[in-house]
Scaffold this motif. Structure first.
Motif, PDB file in Angstrom:
ATOM      1  N   SER A  61      41.213  30.873  29.653  1.00  0.00           N
ATOM      2  CA  SER A  61      41.751  29.849  30.522  1.00  0.00           C
ATOM      3  C   SER A  61      41.204  28.494  30.070  1.00  0.00           C
ATOM      4  O   SER A  61      40.006  28.344  29.859  1.00  0.00           O
ATOM      5  N   GLN A 115      54.096  28.018  34.443  1.00  0.00           N
ATOM      6  CA  GLN A 115      53.051  28.801  35.094  1.00  0.00           C
ATOM      7  C   GLN A 115      53.035  28.529  36.599  1.00  0.00           C
ATOM      8  O   GLN A 115      52.848  29.412  37.397  1.00  0.00           O
ATOM      9  N   LEU A 118      55.665  26.568  41.879  1.00  0.00           N
ATOM     10  CA  LEU A 118      55.842  25.741  43.064  1.00  0.00           C
ATOM     11  C   LEU A 118      56.014  24.277  42.690  1.00  0.00           C
ATOM     12  O   LEU A 118      56.847  23.578  43.251  1.00  0.00           O
ATOM     13  N   THR A 201      52.906  36.533  36.032  1.00  0.00           N
ATOM     14  CA  THR A 201      51.578  36.601  36.640  1.00  0.00           C
ATOM     15  C   THR A 201      51.655  36.803  38.143  1.00  0.00           C
ATOM     16  O   THR A 201      50.829  37.478  38.737  1.00  0.00           O
ATOM     17  N   HIS A 231      47.808  36.493  30.311  1.00  0.00           N
ATOM     18  CA  HIS A 231      46.454  37.033  30.310  1.00  0.00           C
ATOM     19  C   HIS A 231      46.492  38.552  30.303  1.00  0.00           C
ATOM     20  O   HIS A 231      45.474  39.203  30.190  1.00  0.00           O
TER      21      HIS A 231
ATOM     22  N   GLN B 113      46.815  31.962  46.897  1.00  0.00           N
ATOM     23  CA  GLN B 113      47.529  32.489  45.743  1.00  0.00           C
ATOM     24  C   GLN B 113      47.871  31.381  44.758  1.00  0.00           C
ATOM     25  O   GLN B 113      47.783  31.560  43.561  1.00  0.00           O
ATOM     26  N   ASP B 114      48.286  30.243  45.294  1.00  0.00           N
ATOM     27  CA  ASP B 114      48.815  29.197  44.436  1.00  0.00           C
ATOM     28  C   ASP B 114      47.808  28.076  44.251  1.00  0.00           C
ATOM     29  O   ASP B 114      47.674  27.201  45.090  1.00  0.00           O
ATOM     30  N   TYR B 116      47.849  25.574  42.595  1.00  0.00           N
ATOM     31  CA  TYR B 116      48.417  24.249  42.395  1.00  0.00           C
ATOM     32  C   TYR B 116      48.686  23.568  43.718  1.00  0.00           C
ATOM     33  O   TYR B 116      48.425  22.389  43.907  1.00  0.00           O
ATOM     34  N   ALA B 117      49.238  24.352  44.636  1.00  0.00           N
ATOM     35  CA  ALA B 117      49.653  23.758  45.895  1.00  0.00           C
ATOM     36  C   ALA B 117      48.482  23.594  46.857  1.00  0.00           C
ATOM     37  O   ALA B 117      48.541  22.796  47.778  1.00  0.00           O
ATOM     38  N   SER B 170      43.150  23.486  34.005  1.00  0.00           N
ATOM     39  CA  SER B 170      44.103  24.556  33.738  1.00  0.00           C
ATOM     40  C   SER B 170      44.264  25.386  35.007  1.00  0.00           C
ATOM     41  O   SER B 170      43.485  25.261  35.951  1.00  0.00           O
ATOM     42  N   GLY B 171      45.276  26.242  35.003  1.00  0.00           N
ATOM     43  CA  GLY B 171      45.548  27.061  36.174  1.00  0.00           C
ATOM     44  C   GLY B 171      44.349  27.882  36.626  1.00  0.00           C
ATOM     45  O   GLY B 171      43.995  27.923  37.802  1.00  0.00           O
ATOM     46  N   GLY B 172      43.707  28.516  35.670  1.00  0.00           N
ATOM     47  CA  GLY B 172      42.573  29.363  36.009  1.00  0.00           C
ATOM     48  C   GLY B 172      41.409  28.557  36.547  1.00  0.00           C
ATOM     49  O   GLY B 172      40.715  28.975  37.477  1.00  0.00           O
ATOM     50  N   GLN B 173      41.205  27.380  35.966  1.00  0.00           N
ATOM     51  CA  GLN B 173      40.108  26.529  36.435  1.00  0.00           C
ATOM     52  C   GLN B 173      40.348  26.098  37.879  1.00  0.00           C
ATOM     53  O   GLN B 173      39.438  26.067  38.692  1.00  0.00           O
ATOM     54  N   ARG B 176      39.421  28.714  40.393  1.00  0.00           N
ATOM     55  CA  ARG B 176      37.983  28.823  40.614  1.00  0.00           C
ATOM     56  C   ARG B 176      37.478  27.728  41.535  1.00  0.00           C
ATOM     57  O   ARG B 176      36.527  27.935  42.284  1.00  0.00           O
ATOM     58  N   SER B 197      44.721  36.489  39.884  1.00  0.00           N
ATOM     59  CA  SER B 197      45.960  36.670  39.119  1.00  0.00           C
ATOM     60  C   SER B 197      46.147  35.600  38.060  1.00  0.00           C
ATOM     61  O   SER B 197      46.730  35.841  37.021  1.00  0.00           O
ATOM     62  N   ALA B 198      45.666  34.377  38.335  1.00  0.00           N
ATOM     63  CA  ALA B 198      45.897  33.278  37.401  1.00  0.00           C
ATOM     64  C   ALA B 198      44.788  33.172  36.351  1.00  0.00           C
ATOM     65  O   ALA B 198      44.807  32.269  35.534  1.00  0.00           O
ATOM     66  N   LEU B 199      43.828  34.068  36.395  1.00  0.00           N
ATOM     67  CA  LEU B 199      42.665  33.913  35.506  1.00  0.00           C
ATOM     68  C   LEU B 199      42.789  34.768  34.250  1.00  0.00           C
ATOM     69  O   LEU B 199      43.396  35.829  34.270  1.00  0.00           O
TER      70      LEU B 199
END
Ligand SMILES: Nc1ncnc2c1ncn2[C@@H]1O[C@H](COP(=O)(O)OP(=O)(O)OP(=O)(O)O)[C@@H](O)[C@H]1O
Ligand SMILES: Nc1ncnc2c1ncn2[C@@H]1O[C@H](COP(=O)(O)OP(=O)(O)OP(=O)(O)O)[C@@H](O)[C@H]1O
Ligand code: SF4
Ligand code: SF4
Ligand SMILES: [Mg+2]
Ligand SMILES: [Mg+2]
Lengths: 355, 368
Positions: A61, A115, A118, A201, A231, B113-114, B116-117, B170-173, B176, B197-199
């Motif tokens: 990541s 990715q 949303l 994912t 992943h 879950q998201d 980003y949002a 990034s998404g995974g970061q 966290r 799921s995003a990691l």
């Protein structure tokens, strides 16, 4: 009977996938100017992808997978981003292509499943409209035909009752359904290059299997070239022909899917495979992640970017791992790994390192 | 991360922390231009019972759109239930007001879950993670900033990220960051909606180990929503499988993974992808057909439109979630014609080698 028991298609799809690269990336570098300094998100990446083939990109990541894909699509903000290197799509240089030309290519010749579904879907328009609009724009279809096409696409990605859900807004959809709507949007114009950034994912395994089948069908029918970021090494095993392993903005290992999963050579790839939870493990034992934290991209470690976390660095004489950056070798596009460990040592270590 | 101490194995050690019964959430479906009128309802969660004991992790798995996130949001009271009861430490919080909820608010946290949002794009990571501490007036020794930096490190982020904004991650970061935020209040129950799921797999392993450690050492209970069955197996003592707003099977980990009875559970286990190019030719149960609409679910058993065992009775009668014959205690299955837990390998529909290998002491030649 509504259930079929069937085999997974293996290997490359039917037909004659080309060997000429359709997408060719050379020495790509992407840098962001931030308050803290220059982030080297992608640092000299090269790869080729022929038509009808799937390239998997795996890696840590933050290693630059999404940034690479955004660069191919020309979606970086030029005010804070510097993109250098060559990106050739069907022989056409994209790195310095004008914005308008890129816009025309996006959604038509190349499209992307993002990715973050949303933020990729606008909350202000219905899902159906967001799928129908690009179709109208690129094909000149009537409003009614574009809407029918949107319904058809939603159905193909497994949205139940698509004729009803087509007028829903994205927030009415579950996470996985939004992801499927995104996929419908990406496929609506039958792209020749599809960039799928963790497309499954957010999906459960049965829907995931359905989507992967859909992508495989598309590829077989139209010879689509696919870049698949994920992943999930299980998915990689199922859909990819070649795999690129990224670490800290660079490719550290490259090979066929079999090479990477069955006889990986780079210590980072070993760590990646070793940290997978498996169905047959002792579930009460902790998992085995790669120790340490991801490297800073502001001040990347000298030498091998993986050396602060690599358990094998002391096996390379003269402290080379700390001072000298290992090149991706051998050159020439095939199987390669960027590590100072001698080949025979790699062969000895592999079985123990990967279980 | 060490394996210190044993987890409460089947919950016998812990008292029920969260009890959910008959939980229902219907979203109205509106139609019309000026005057919207309700023409139906999305039956997102439609009669769900479960309990999470202190220090226990209950895994919740199931098809996309089956109501997992909605269940999580109901439990954390981000959504108002249509019917049913939610009790926390024996106290009914189903319709508790903000004020009534205040004392338990900080004990129940959610990881979304998201990624980003769920993060405010205008706040720095430092502000995001310290936000809940500020709101709840928590002053850790050494100050909030120090604590935030520790939390960032705990979740595998570089403390140098303190002053950065979410879009720079990034998404995974980002995911966290959300976990660090949830940990700031020392919660007792964490509803984790697809937290890994995003990691990438290595950080996923770190986070799973981290969450396991938090569960064992701080006794934090989890409602762990995920679709990666291997991850759920590594984290949860008990597992509930959802399909279209209902729980169709639940039991302790071994019962579910080794002796699944519900056809849908069998399908899930067989569809789980394996990271082995040679395992790709193996046969799987492929669920064909569309996922039925939660607006208008099938009569009787909701899985019947995709079930290879469906008979007339399945359309007529809804199968109750009970301990069917042959199930261990606490292993409940909602199916009129459950799969035999011992004949798994003889049936053509389940040819998953991973599943077969889970059957202990099985001679190799018995496998298909
Ligand atoms: N706009 C930006 N400004 C500054 N840094 C950025 C920006 N976008 C990305 N980065 C940084 O670039 C690096 C690569 O990010 P990228 O999104 O490509 O990671 P990734 O490999 O896709 O990770 P993941 O698997 O978590 O999605 C990260 O360290 C990220 O923090
Ligand atoms: N605000 C809303 N209005 C209308 N329908 C909704 C709303 N939120 C969720 N739904 C619907 O409720 C159902 C369950 O959604 P939920 O998000 O709980 O699914 P999920 O199990 O978490 O799925 P996923 O695995 O895809 O995240 C879906 O059909 C969804 O479309
Ligand atoms: S070059 Fe050295 S530090 Fe880098 S991966 Fe190889 S052995 Fe490890
Ligand atoms: S009740 Fe009938 S339809 Fe439902 S899962 Fe069991 S056999 Fe299949
Ligand atoms: Mg990414
Ligand atoms: Mg969800």
């Amino acid at each position: 009977m509504t259930t079929a028991t069937e085999d997974r298609p293996t290997g490359p799809p039917e037909g004659t996938p080309g060997t000429e690269p359709f997408l060719s990336v050379r020495d790509l570098r992407v840098r962001f100017a931030t308050e803290d300094g220059l982030v080297k998100a992608v640092d000299g990446l090269s790869f080729d992808l022929p038509r009808g083939r799937t390239l998997g990109i795996v890696g840590e990541s933050g290693s630059g997978k999404s940034v690479t894909n955004l660069a191919v699509l020309g979606l970086h903000d030029p005010r804070v981003t510097t993109v250098t290197g060559d990106i050739l799509l069907d022989g056409r240089e994209l790195t310095h292509a004008p914005r308008r030309a890129l816009e025309r290519l996006r959604g038509n010749t190349m499209s992307m499943i993002f990715q973050d579904s949303l933020t990729a879907l606008s909350p202000y328009y219905t899902v159906g409209r967001q799928i129908a609009e690009p179709y109208r724009k690129h094909t000149g279809a009537s409003r009614a035909r574009a809407r029918r096409r949107a319904v058809e696409m939603l159905g193909r990605v497994g949205i139940p009752r698509p004729e009803r859900r087509v007028d829903d807004y994205p927030h009415h959809f579950s996470g996985g359904m939004r992801q499927r709507a995104m996929i419908a949007l990406a496929l609506v114009c039958d792209p020749e290059l599809l960039i799928a950034d963790e497309p499954t994912t957010a999906l459960d395994v049965t829907v995931q299997a359905q989507i992967l089948d859909l992508l495989a069908d598309l590829q077989r029918e139209r010879g689509t070239a696919i870049v698949f970021v994920t992943h999930d090494l299980g998915v990689v095993a199922g859909v990819c022909d070649e795999v690129l392993v990224m670490y800290a903005g660079r490719c550290v290992e490259r090979g066929t899917v079999r090479d990477i999963l069955k006889s990986p050579r780079h210590p980072y790839t070993w760590g990646l495979l070793g940290s997978l939870p498996r169905m047959t493990d002792d579930a009460d034992e902790p998992l085995r992640p790669i120790p340490g934290t991801p490297p800073s991209l502001l001040t990347p470690p000298p030498g091998c970017p993986f050396h602060p976390r690599c358990p094998y660095r002391d096996q390379v004489p003269d402290d080379r791992c700390r001072v000298e950056r290992p090149p991706l070798a051998p050159e020439g596009g095939g199987r390669a790994s960027a590590c100072h460990l001698p080949d025979e040592r790699v062969r000895e270590l592999t079985p123990g390192a990967v279980r | 991360m060490g394996a210190s101490g044993k987890p409460p194995v089947d919950g016998s050690a812990g008292a029920p922390l969260l009890e959910v019964s008959g939980l229902v959430k219907h979203f109205p479906v509106l139609q019309g231009f000026l005057l919207k009128r309700q023409v139906g309802a999305v039956r997102a969660v439609d009669g769900v019972d479960f309990a999470v004991r202190e220090g226990e992790a209950l895994g919740l798995v199931g098809e996309s759109g089956c109501g997992k996130s909605t269940t999580g949001r109901l439990v954390t009271r981000l959504l108002e239930p249509t019917a049913g009861r939610i009790a926390y430490r024996g106290r009914d919080i189903t319709h508790a007001t903000r004020k009534q909820l205040a004392p338990v608010r900080s004990e129940i946290q959610m990881i979304f879950q998201d990624p980003y949002a769920s993060l405010n794009p205008r706040q720095t990571v430092g502000a995001i993670v310290s936000g809940p501490m500020e709101i709840n007036g928590i002053d850790p020794p050494g100050g909030r900033e120090k604590r935030v930096r520790e939390l960032l490190e705990t979740v595998g982020l570089n403390p140098e990220h303190y002053n950065r904004f979410p879009h720079e991650f990034s998404g995974g970061q980002r995911q966290r960051v959300g976990i660090a935020r949830a940990l700031g209040l020392s919660p007792k129950l964490i509803v984790a909606d697809e937290p890994v799921s995003a990691l990438d797999v290595s950080i996923q392993a770190q986070v799973v180990n981290l969450l396991r450690e938090l569960r064992r050492e701080r006794g934090i209970a989890f409602l762990f929503i995920a679709h990666d069955l291997a991850v759920v197996r590594h984290f949860s003592q008990r597992v509930a499988v959802m399909y279209l707003g209902r729980i169709v099977e639940t039991g302790d980990r071994d019962a579910l993974y080794r002796r699944p009875r519900h056809p849908y559970t069998h399908a899930l286990l067989s569809a789980a992808p394996e990271p082995d190019p040679d395992a790709q030719g193996r046969e799987r149960i492929r669920l064909a057909g569309d996922v039925p609409s939660p607006v208008d679910p099938p009569s009787g058993c909701r899985f019947r439109t995709r079930c290879w065992k469906a008979r007339d009775k399945c359309a007529a009668e809804e199968p109750p979630l009970t301990r069917v014959e042959g199930n261990a205690e606490g292993h409940l299955t909602a199916c009129h014609f459950p799969e035999e837990p011992t004949v798994v390998r003889d049936r053509t529909v389940v040819l998953d080698p991973a599943l077969a290998a889970l059957e202990e002491g099985t001679p190799q030649e018995e496998e298909t």
